[in-house]
Design a protein around this motif. Structure first.
Motif, short mmCIF file in Angstrom:
data_model
loop_
_atom_site.label_atom_id
_atom_site.label_comp_id
_atom_site.label_asym_id
_atom_site.label_seq_id
_atom_site.Cartn_x
_atom_site.Cartn_y
_atom_site.Cartn_z
N THR A 101 0.83 -1.20 0.00
CA THR A 101 0.00 0.00 0.00
C THR A 101 0.87 1.26 0.00
O THR A 101 0.64 2.17 -0.80
CB THR A 101 -0.92 0.00 1.23
N VAL A 102 1.89 1.31 0.88
CA VAL A 102 2.73 2.52 0.88
C VAL A 102 3.53 2.62 -0.41
O VAL A 102 3.72 3.71 -0.94
CB VAL A 102 3.66 2.61 2.13
N GLN A 103 3.94 1.47 -0.95
CA GLN A 103 4.67 1.51 -2.22
C GLN A 103 3.79 2.12 -3.32
O GLN A 103 4.25 2.96 -4.10
CB GLN A 103 5.09 0.09 -2.64
N SER A 104 2.54 1.68 -3.35
CA SER A 104 1.67 2.17 -4.42
C SER A 104 1.43 3.68 -4.25
O SER A 104 1.21 4.38 -5.24
CB SER A 104 0.35 1.40 -4.43
N ILE A 105 1.49 4.17 -3.01
CA ILE A 105 1.31 5.62 -2.83
C ILE A 105 2.57 6.37 -3.28
O ILE A 105 2.50 7.31 -4.07
CB ILE A 105 1.00 5.96 -1.36
N TYR A 106 3.75 5.91 -2.81
CA TYR A 106 4.95 6.70 -3.17
C TYR A 106 5.34 6.53 -4.63
O TYR A 106 6.07 7.34 -5.16
CB TYR A 106 6.11 6.51 -2.19
N ASN A 107 4.86 5.49 -5.27
CA ASN A 107 5.08 5.40 -6.72
C ASN A 107 4.37 6.54 -7.44
O ASN A 107 4.80 6.97 -8.51
CB ASN A 107 4.59 4.06 -7.27
N ARG A 108 3.27 7.04 -6.85
CA ARG A 108 2.56 8.19 -7.43
C ARG A 108 3.16 9.50 -6.96
O ARG A 108 3.40 10.40 -7.74
CB ARG A 108 1.08 8.14 -7.04
N THR A 109 3.42 9.60 -5.62
CA THR A 109 3.75 10.91 -5.05
C THR A 109 5.26 11.11 -4.88
O THR A 109 5.69 12.22 -4.59
CB THR A 109 3.11 11.06 -3.66
N PHE A 110 6.06 10.09 -5.03
CA PHE A 110 7.52 10.14 -4.86
C PHE A 110 7.95 10.53 -3.45
O PHE A 110 9.06 10.97 -3.25
CB PHE A 110 8.15 11.07 -5.91
N GLN A 111 7.04 10.38 -2.46
CA GLN A 111 7.42 10.66 -1.06
C GLN A 111 7.89 9.35 -0.41
O GLN A 111 7.34 8.89 0.58
CB GLN A 111 6.23 11.25 -0.31
N THR A 112 8.93 8.76 -1.00
CA THR A 112 9.37 7.42 -0.62
C THR A 112 9.69 7.30 0.87
O THR A 112 9.14 6.45 1.57
CB THR A 112 10.61 7.02 -1.44
N ILE A 113 10.60 8.17 1.33
CA ILE A 113 11.10 8.04 2.71
C ILE A 113 9.97 8.20 3.74
O ILE A 113 9.77 7.33 4.59
CB ILE A 113 12.26 9.02 2.99
N PRO A 114 9.20 9.27 3.69
CA PRO A 114 8.15 9.40 4.72
C PRO A 114 7.16 8.25 4.71
O PRO A 114 6.71 7.81 5.78
CB PRO A 114 7.47 10.73 4.39
N LEU A 115 6.86 7.73 3.53
CA LEU A 115 5.88 6.63 3.50
C LEU A 115 6.48 5.34 4.04
O LEU A 115 5.79 4.56 4.71
CB LEU A 115 5.34 6.45 2.08
N LEU A 116 7.76 5.12 3.78
CA LEU A 116 8.40 3.94 4.38
C LEU A 116 8.46 4.09 5.90
O LEU A 116 8.32 3.12 6.63
CB LEU A 116 9.81 3.74 3.81
N ILE A 117 8.63 5.35 6.36
CA ILE A 117 8.61 5.58 7.81
C ILE A 117 7.23 5.22 8.37
O ILE A 117 7.12 4.57 9.42
CB ILE A 117 8.97 7.05 8.15
N VAL A 118 6.18 5.62 7.64
CA VAL A 118 4.82 5.26 8.08
C VAL A 118 4.71 3.74 8.25
O VAL A 118 4.23 3.25 9.29
CB VAL A 118 3.77 5.76 7.06
N ALA A 119 5.18 3.01 7.25
CA ALA A 119 5.10 1.54 7.33
C ALA A 119 5.87 1.04 8.55
O ALA A 119 5.37 0.21 9.32
CB ALA A 119 5.65 0.91 6.05
N CYS A 120 7.10 1.57 8.73
CA CYS A 120 7.92 1.11 9.86
C CYS A 120 7.25 1.39 11.20
O CYS A 120 7.30 0.56 12.11
CB CYS A 120 9.29 1.77 9.82
N VAL A 121 6.65 2.58 11.31
CA VAL A 121 5.97 2.92 12.56
C VAL A 121 4.92 1.87 12.87
O VAL A 121 4.84 1.35 13.99
CB VAL A 121 5.32 4.32 12.45
N TRP A 122 4.14 1.50 11.87
CA TRP A 122 3.08 0.52 12.12
C TRP A 122 3.63 -0.86 12.43
O TRP A 122 3.14 -1.56 13.31
CB TRP A 122 2.10 0.47 10.95
N TYR A 123 4.68 -1.27 11.70
CA TYR A 123 5.29 -2.58 12.02
C TYR A 123 5.78 -2.58 13.47
O TYR A 123 5.60 -3.55 14.20
CB TYR A 123 6.46 -2.88 11.07
N LEU A 124 6.37 -1.45 13.89
CA LEU A 124 6.88 -1.38 15.26
C LEU A 124 5.74 -1.42 16.28
O LEU A 124 5.86 -2.08 17.32
CB LEU A 124 7.71 -0.11 15.46
N VAL A 125 4.63 -0.73 15.97
CA VAL A 125 3.49 -0.72 16.88
C VAL A 125 2.97 -2.15 17.07
O VAL A 125 2.78 -2.63 18.19
CB VAL A 125 2.36 0.20 16.36
N ILE A 126 2.77 -2.84 15.94
CA ILE A 126 2.23 -4.21 16.02
C ILE A 126 3.21 -5.12 16.76
O ILE A 126 2.82 -5.92 17.63
CB ILE A 126 1.94 -4.76 14.61
#
Ligand SMILES: Nc1ncnc2c1ncn2[C@@H]1O[C@H](COP(=O)(O)OP(=O)(O)OP(=O)(O)O)[C@@H](O)[C@H]1O
Ligand SMILES: [Mg+2]
Lengths: 306, 254
Positions: free
Chosen positions: A235-260
């Motif tokens: 999901t985050v990949q598909s977003i940053y492929n459009r918006t090119f905000q790669t780093i912040p979106l990967l951070i979003v993913a990491c935050v959630w992996y860490l929470v879980i």
């Protein structure tokens, strides 16, 4: 005889540890640098992170990731129990078959297994059920049957089964054979002995590595992005492929992996407590006494066996 | 004469090439206490484990209360019993191990209740009452809620005895029940066993406690090298041994 001096060691000066101070200082400086880097470097785009971190589409990705983790882990555990029992059974054919399974599924990359399941239709265009080498009752098009979700469950679950088999086997073997003997001498059946006596004791050895496996599985589910299943990473990949905000979106993913992962970690420690019953001379602390101990803080009374 | 509780004839057992039992004959009458003595490796444990079929005998036969253990004879043919039948036979025979083998994840009460409830299908309340009564009998009623590892060795062994008694066995087997205990804890376990003997329970006891043999046993059996060398009343075997092997053994342990 030499006269010994009269000395009382109460109130002796403590040993100094200058190196500890130096090491602590270095770590503190490094930590401060890290924080300042995170805060001041605009490339982290914390505003973007904040915007996406609880976006609905991310939530859907998380649900897929969690669902896949739970189902694949369930398949893995059930398979693992069966394989472990097979590997310690008295039937040499079962032992060999289960050993072969573990050998194959541990020995090949899980990514390859995923892609193979996803592309099963190249090997078997049709899947049918019937009498082996005899008539078929139902058959279906493999492409219709194997959805990306099913391929992901098969790929991750069957692979996990091999790892869980080894963990469970190790746990079962760590239980004193005297336990099985005592149960037999009381006239318990093999199945009952396994369920009531051996497995609960093996759990103490099975839970900690299984906790690691769940966390590995959580992250391994991100591999399913290669078969176009919309998990958290996809999901985050598909977003940053459009918006090119790669780093912040990967951070979003990491935050959630860490929470879980953090939630899983807490859950694991409670399960461990449950299976630690009777393992030590001191009673394990129950859930409520653990929670309420923050308020009451009773003096610990050591349990003295009389 | 009534049917003997245990009737062993020509019992043979080997592990690979090692012949451990070379034809054991032993009869135990109902209510009798038989103590088996013998040097280490003479096959005492192996014989005891054959009686409840923890080991399969290779030759001869063992009957408990008239029932052939581990096998079925019909029409001149003998065949191995199924697991379920063996399990049923074991319910009638209690066993106490050197290492106690209590279930560490159960409380003392649960240890005693597990088999009656899970195997015999006894109602929970009834089993609980009986478990408390048995624990009272071995002097451990106040420990019902403890876990085995919180008890001393002697207490654990007394729980193990209560656990075996909970199945109301016709026969109790004790394999060196006090060998893993500190000397000051041996007495409490032996006293419990003496109580059972006085109540008329049929017991086979493997032990090195000569005092117990002298005081409690109806008969003493001396085993060596996989055979019964000598058997008789405690006075005969312990004070007047006829075989030089028995004499040599007794001079070492007394
Ligand atoms: N499962 C087994 N496999 C191979 N050998 C065995 C097995 N069990 C027992 N033995 C051997 O059989 C012999 C008799 O053993 P057993 O345990 O019956 O002796 P014991 O009279 O009880 O001795 P102890 O007083 O030391 O307990 C020993 O030499 C032992 O090594
Ligand atoms: Mg022995």
């Amino acid at each position: 005889m030499k006269e010994l001096p009269e000395i009382d060691v109460a109130g002796a000066a403590r040993t100094r540890h200058p190196l500890r101070w130096v090491a602590s200082l270095v770590l503190l400086v490094l930590a401060a640098q890290l924080v300042s880097l995170l805060v001041t470097n605009p490339n982290f785009q914390w505003d973007v992170v904040g915007r996406y971190v609880n976006a609905q589409i991310i939530g859907q990705g998380i649900m897929t990731t969690l669902l896949l983790t739970v189902i694949a882990m369930f398949v893995g555990v059930v398979l693992g129990v069966l394989l472990a029992v097979g590997r310690i059974s008295e039937n040499p054919v079962a032992r060999a078959a289960c050993g072969l399974y573990v050998w194959f599924f541990r020995g090949t990359p899980v990514l390859v297994q995923l892609v193979l399941w996803y592309n099963l239709s190249y090997l078997l265009p049709e899947i049918s059920f019937g009498i082996p080498f005899g008539p078929e009752f139902v058959s279906a098009d493999t492409n219709v049957l194997i959805t990306p979700l099913l391929a992901a469950i098969l790929g991750l679950g069957l692979n996990e089964g091999a790892y869980m088999a080894e963990i469970i086997r190790g746990g079962l073997m760590s239980v004193d054979p005297g336990q099985t003997e005592a149960a037999s001498a009381l006239g318990m059946s093999g199945a009952r002995t396994f369920r009531r006596i051996v497995l609960p004791q093996a759990m103490r050895f099975i839970i900690p590595p299984t906790g690691s496996q769940v966390i590995s599985m959580l992250k391994a589910t991100s591999l399913v992005s290669v078969i176009a299943l919309a998990d958290l990473l996809y999901t985050v990949q598909s977003i940053y492929n459009r918006t090119f905000q790669t780093i912040p979106l990967l951070i979003v993913a990491c935050v959630w992996y860490l929470v879980i992962t953090s939630i899983l970690y807490v859950g694991q420690s409670f399960i461990e407590r449950h299976y630690a019953r009777g393992a030590t001379r001191n009673q394990p602390q129950g859930f409520w006494s653990f929670v309420t101990s923050f308020r009451r803080r009773p003096m610990p009374t050591p349990e003295v066996p009389s | 004469m009534s049917v003997p509780m245990v009737h062993a004839r020509g019992v043979r057992k080997h592990f690979g090439h090692l012949e451990v039992l070379k034809g054991i004959d032993l009869d135990v009458q109902p209510g009798e206490v038989v103590v088996i003595l013998g040097p280490s490796g003479s096959g005492k444990s192996t014989f005891l484990r054959c009686v409840n079929h923890l080991e399969t005998v290779d030759g001869g036969a063992i009957f408990v209360d008239g029932e052939l253990i581990g096998f079925e004879a019909s029409g001149g043919k003998v065949r191995h019993l199924r697991k379920r039948e063996i399990t049923r036979q074991r319910r009638e025979i209690g066993m106490v191990f050197q290492q106690f083998n209590l279930f560490p994840h159960f409380t003392v009460l649960q240890n005693v209740m597990e088999a009656p409830v899970g195997v015999r299908g006894a109602p929970r309340e009834q089993a609980r009452e009986r478990a408390h009564a048995l624990l009272r009998r071995v002097g451990l009623e106040d420990k019902a809620g403890s876990y085995p590892r919180q008890l001393s060795g002697g207490q654990q062994q007394r729980v193990a005895i209560a656990r075996a008694l909970a199945m109301r066995p016709k026969l109790m087997l004790f394999d060196e029940p006090t060998s893993a205990l500190d000397p000051e804890l041996v007495g409490e376990v032996l006293a419990t066993m003496k109580g059972l003997a006085e109540d008329g329970l049929t017991m086979i006891v493997v032990t090195h406690e000569i005092g117990f043999a002298r005081e409690v046993a109806d008969r003493v059996v001396f085993m060596d090298g996989g055979v019964v060398v000598e058997a008789g009343t405690p006075a005969d075997v312990l004070d007047n041994p006829s075989s030089p092997r028995t004499q040599a053994f007794l001079s070492r342990v007394l």
